[in-house]
Design a protein around this motif. Structure first.
Motif, PDB file in Angstrom:
ATOM      1  N   THR A 179       0.837  -1.211   0.000  1.00 20.05           N
ATOM      2  CA  THR A 179       0.000   0.000   0.000  1.00 20.05           C
ATOM      3  C   THR A 179       0.865   1.252   0.000  1.00 20.05           C
ATOM      4  O   THR A 179       2.012   1.222   0.461  1.00 20.05           O
ATOM      5  CB  THR A 179      -0.905   0.001   1.235  1.00 20.05           C
ATOM      6  OG1 THR A 179      -0.093  -0.092   2.416  1.00 20.05           O
ATOM      7  CG2 THR A 179      -1.874  -1.171   1.200  1.00 20.05           C
ATOM      8  N   PRO A 180       0.342   2.368  -0.497  1.00 25.22           N
ATOM      9  CA  PRO A 180       1.135   3.603  -0.498  1.00 25.22           C
ATOM     10  C   PRO A 180       1.490   4.052   0.912  1.00 25.22           C
ATOM     11  O   PRO A 180       0.773   3.791   1.877  1.00 25.22           O
ATOM     12  CB  PRO A 180       0.203   4.614  -1.183  1.00 25.22           C
ATOM     13  CG  PRO A 180      -0.794   3.794  -1.921  1.00 25.22           C
ATOM     14  CD  PRO A 180      -0.963   2.535  -1.147  1.00 25.22           C
ATOM     15  N   PRO A 183      -1.641   6.936   3.153  1.00 30.87           N
ATOM     16  CA  PRO A 183      -2.857   6.134   3.004  1.00 30.87           C
ATOM     17  C   PRO A 183      -3.881   6.799   2.095  1.00 30.87           C
ATOM     18  O   PRO A 183      -3.918   8.037   1.951  1.00 30.87           O
ATOM     19  CB  PRO A 183      -3.375   6.014   4.446  1.00 30.87           C
ATOM     20  CG  PRO A 183      -2.184   6.296   5.316  1.00 30.87           C
ATOM     21  CD  PRO A 183      -1.340   7.265   4.553  1.00 30.87           C
ATOM     22  N   ASP A 184      -4.718   5.979   1.508  1.00 34.83           N
ATOM     23  CA  ASP A 184      -5.717   6.486   0.561  1.00 34.83           C
ATOM     24  C   ASP A 184      -6.648   7.504   1.215  1.00 34.83           C
ATOM     25  O   ASP A 184      -7.041   8.485   0.577  1.00 34.83           O
ATOM     26  CB  ASP A 184      -6.524   5.319  -0.008  1.00 34.83           C
ATOM     27  CG  ASP A 184      -5.694   4.444  -0.945  1.00 34.83           C
ATOM     28  OD1 ASP A 184      -4.654   4.932  -1.432  1.00 34.83           O
ATOM     29  OD2 ASP A 184      -6.072   3.282  -1.174  1.00 34.83           O
ATOM     30  N   HIS A 185      -7.031   7.273   2.480  1.00 28.44           N
ATOM     31  CA  HIS A 185      -7.977   8.203   3.098  1.00 28.44           C
ATOM     32  C   HIS A 185      -7.336   9.565   3.341  1.00 28.44           C
ATOM     33  O   HIS A 185      -8.009  10.601   3.300  1.00 28.44           O
ATOM     34  CB  HIS A 185      -8.540   7.617   4.402  1.00 28.44           C
ATOM     35  CG  HIS A 185      -7.545   7.548   5.527  1.00 28.44           C
ATOM     36  ND1 HIS A 185      -6.648   6.512   5.670  1.00 28.44           N
ATOM     37  CD2 HIS A 185      -7.309   8.388   6.568  1.00 28.44           C
ATOM     38  CE1 HIS A 185      -5.904   6.709   6.745  1.00 28.44           C
ATOM     39  NE2 HIS A 185      -6.282   7.841   7.308  1.00 28.44           N
ATOM     40  N   ALA A 187      -4.896  10.800   1.319  1.00 27.71           N
ATOM     41  CA  ALA A 187      -4.829  11.384  -0.026  1.00 27.71           C
ATOM     42  C   ALA A 187      -6.184  11.964  -0.433  1.00 27.71           C
ATOM     43  O   ALA A 187      -6.257  13.051  -1.028  1.00 27.71           O
ATOM     44  CB  ALA A 187      -4.367  10.327  -1.027  1.00 27.71           C
ATOM     45  N   ALA A 188      -7.262  11.254  -0.108  1.00 25.21           N
ATOM     46  CA  ALA A 188      -8.600  11.757  -0.434  1.00 25.21           C
ATOM     47  C   ALA A 188      -8.899  13.039   0.333  1.00 25.21           C
ATOM     48  O   ALA A 188      -9.525  13.968  -0.195  1.00 25.21           O
ATOM     49  CB  ALA A 188      -9.642  10.689  -0.126  1.00 25.21           C
ATOM     50  N   ARG A 230       3.924   8.659  -4.783  1.00 23.63           N
ATOM     51  CA  ARG A 230       4.741   7.580  -4.231  1.00 23.63           C
ATOM     52  C   ARG A 230       6.236   7.832  -4.449  1.00 23.63           C
ATOM     53  O   ARG A 230       7.034   6.886  -4.546  1.00 23.63           O
ATOM     54  CB  ARG A 230       4.330   6.239  -4.834  1.00 23.63           C
ATOM     55  CG  ARG A 230       2.893   5.842  -4.537  1.00 23.63           C
ATOM     56  CD  ARG A 230       2.694   4.341  -4.563  1.00 23.63           C
ATOM     57  NE  ARG A 230       3.328   3.682  -3.440  1.00 23.63           N
ATOM     58  CZ  ARG A 230       3.209   2.370  -3.179  1.00 23.63           C
ATOM     59  NH1 ARG A 230       2.474   1.597  -3.982  1.00 23.63           N
ATOM     60  NH2 ARG A 230       3.822   1.827  -2.149  1.00 23.63           N
TER      61      ARG A 230
END
Length: 513
Positions: A179-180, A183-185, A187-188, A230
């Protein structure tokens, strides 16, 4: 003794409310009152998910003017919101935890209250940013809650993200594996905040904060996450710059902070840790609850539901005080009792009840029965003692049943066998044991009509159930008349489970306050 004998595992559906849950009325009214009364506060981070916090799905993070701390606490008392302590490893200076309860839905909501902007890596929060006044002076309303300007939230989110960027995240991003690192949340949330502002407004805000923080790493970070999210080398370099520039705002040196982090990680990763990671506790002493009632009243169902409801946020443990979870000694002595009973019957049938062999075997049988009841009492005493230790640490204890009088899980030996020195000896031991079990703080007596009990438990002897109901009414009346230290509340257990739960939750929350 094994832990499983002391504590019953709890599995319920109280993990999270549904995603489409309505806003909690108590939370909405709380913020309306704070706005009306002029408290200086704001929900300072994660405003993308503000509605989730008002639904009780995630935490609400408030920044409050420390000069108005007393005013905040008075308002909490008006709304039945209780102060809690975060578990060890998550307690930080100038941050408090509060827990609210919404009677309409039965849900709780958790408030992280910051009097300073303390942030940083997990388990340490090693930086205090002197930006509180800027946040509190920039507020606007969203969903009835004051939130800061998006530029300020974005700036601090950028710093928080870099400070939490771990060495393992660098490796993952450089090798482009798993995973990056961001975290995706997160980034969102960055994208959401960027959509509400402009680069010019961000630069202008950073210029106004130049005497407190260096804005160049923030601008470089935002450019990086938009162009190459990334780029591990670039993010590592930015993290180093931020740590260096914020060194003046550190609460502890890097080595000390690393030691705190590693110590907490080791505590959480211990493979042989018997107890689960602790949740929030109450300041000082916790609360001891117990449910009693006749067969079919729903004691086991209610205690499991309540343990799951409280255990979502608080360090709550469920202890069974009946006789269906015996220790080895309790099982063995009952097995020997059954062997002795069968042997006595066989000898009495062959040589008569008054034969020496039959009488000696009867005495041995009775001794094993007395021992079984004594060891059952010891099992209960150990569970009560474990619960008292947990309550002393600020935890909550829920008892499925509580020793009152026979046949309601109380002393039994005085009802067995014939009077004599052996029985009298065991009676004294058992009574002394039960006398060492102090009453709970809150005793919930589940009232159930006999006809409803017969429908729910058709395989149970109606005479035994009727006797339990008689003893329950007699004991609870005596407790009420004697001014027992336990708060006694009668619950109509004949209603649907959802209605009973709402009433029980309200009673328990009143006790926690």
């Amino acid at each position: 003794m094994a832990v499983s004998l002391l504590e019953t595992p709890v599995k319920t559906a109280w993990d999270k409310p549904p995603a489409d849950a309505p806003l909690l009325r108590t939370a909405v009214d709380l913020f309306a009152a704070l706005n009306h009364q002029g408290l200086r506060y704001c929900h300072w981070k994660s405003n993308l998910r503000l509605a989730w916090g008002l639904q009780g799905i995630t935490d609400l993070d408030l920044l409050i003017d420390p000069a108005q701390k007393a005013f905040w606490r008075d308002t909490c008392r008006q709304f039945g919101i209780i102060r809690c302590l975060a578990p060890p490893g998550k307690r930080y200076p100038m941050i408090e935890d509060y827990l609210g309860f919404d009677p309409e839905s039965g849900r709780q909501f958790h408030l992280h209250v910051h009097y300073q902007l303390v942030l940083g890596e997990q388990f340490v929060k090693n930086y205090r940013l002197p930006l509180e006044e800027a946040f509190l002076d920039s507020v606007s309303l969203r969903t009835g809650v004051k939130i800061p300007a998006p530029e300020l939230e974005l700036i601090v989110l950028s710093l928080r993200t870099l400070l939490k960027y771990r060495d393992r995240d660098v490796i993952k991003d450089v090798l482009t594996i798993r995973t990056p690192g961001i975290p995706d949340h997160i980034a969102a949330e960055i994208d959401w905040l960027l959509a509400q502002t402009t680069p010019e407004r961000i630069r202008k805000t950073l210029d106004g904060l130049a005497d407190r923080i260096d804005g160049r790493p923030v601008l470089d970070f935002l450019a990086t996450v938009q162009a190459a999210p990334r780029d591990g080398r670039r993010l590592f370099h930015l993290r180093t710059r931020v740590r260096r520039r914020l060194r003046v705002h550190q609460r502890a040196g890097r080595l000390q902070a690393m030691g705190i982090y590693l110590q907490e990680m080791w505590r959480r990763r211990q493979r042989f840790q018997i107890r689960p990671a602790r949740k929030m506790t109450l300041p000082g002493r916790g609360v001891h609850l117990a449910f009693v009632g006749v067969d079919g009243a729903g004691k086991t169902t209610l205690t499991r539901e309540i343990a799951g409801w409280l255990g979502r946020m608080l360090d709550a443990r469920l202890f069974y005080l009946g006789s269906k979870q015996p220790s080895r000694l309790s099982r063995w002595t009952y097995l020997f009792f059954r062997i002795g009973r069968r042997s006595q019957r066989a000898l009495a049938g062959r040589w008569g009840e008054n034969s020496p062999a039959a009488r000696w075997t009867a005495g041995l049988r009775d001794t094993f029965l007395y021992s079984h009841y004594l060891f059952t009492g010891i099992d209960r005493w150990r569970r009560v003692a474990a619960g008292r230790r947990h309550v002393a640490r600020g935890g909550l204890v829920i008892n499925d049943r509580f020793p009152l009088e026979a046949p309601l899980d109380g002393p039994q030996i005085h009802l067995c066998g014939r009077p004599g020195p052996v029985r009298d000896f065991f009676v004294r031991l058992e009574r002394r044991l039960y006398d060492q079990m102090p009453p709970p703080d809150l005793l919930l007596a589940l009232d159930l009509p006999l006809e409803v009990a017969a429908r729910r438990k058709p395989d149970h002897d109606p005479a035994v159930v009727a006797e339990k109901k008689r003893v329950l009414e007699q004991v609870t009346a005596a407790l009420a008349a004697a001014g027992s230290p336990a708060r006694l509340v009668r619950i109509d257990a004949g209603r649907p489970l959802a209605e009973v739960m709402r009433q029980v939750e309200g009673v328990i929350w009143e006790q926690l306050r």
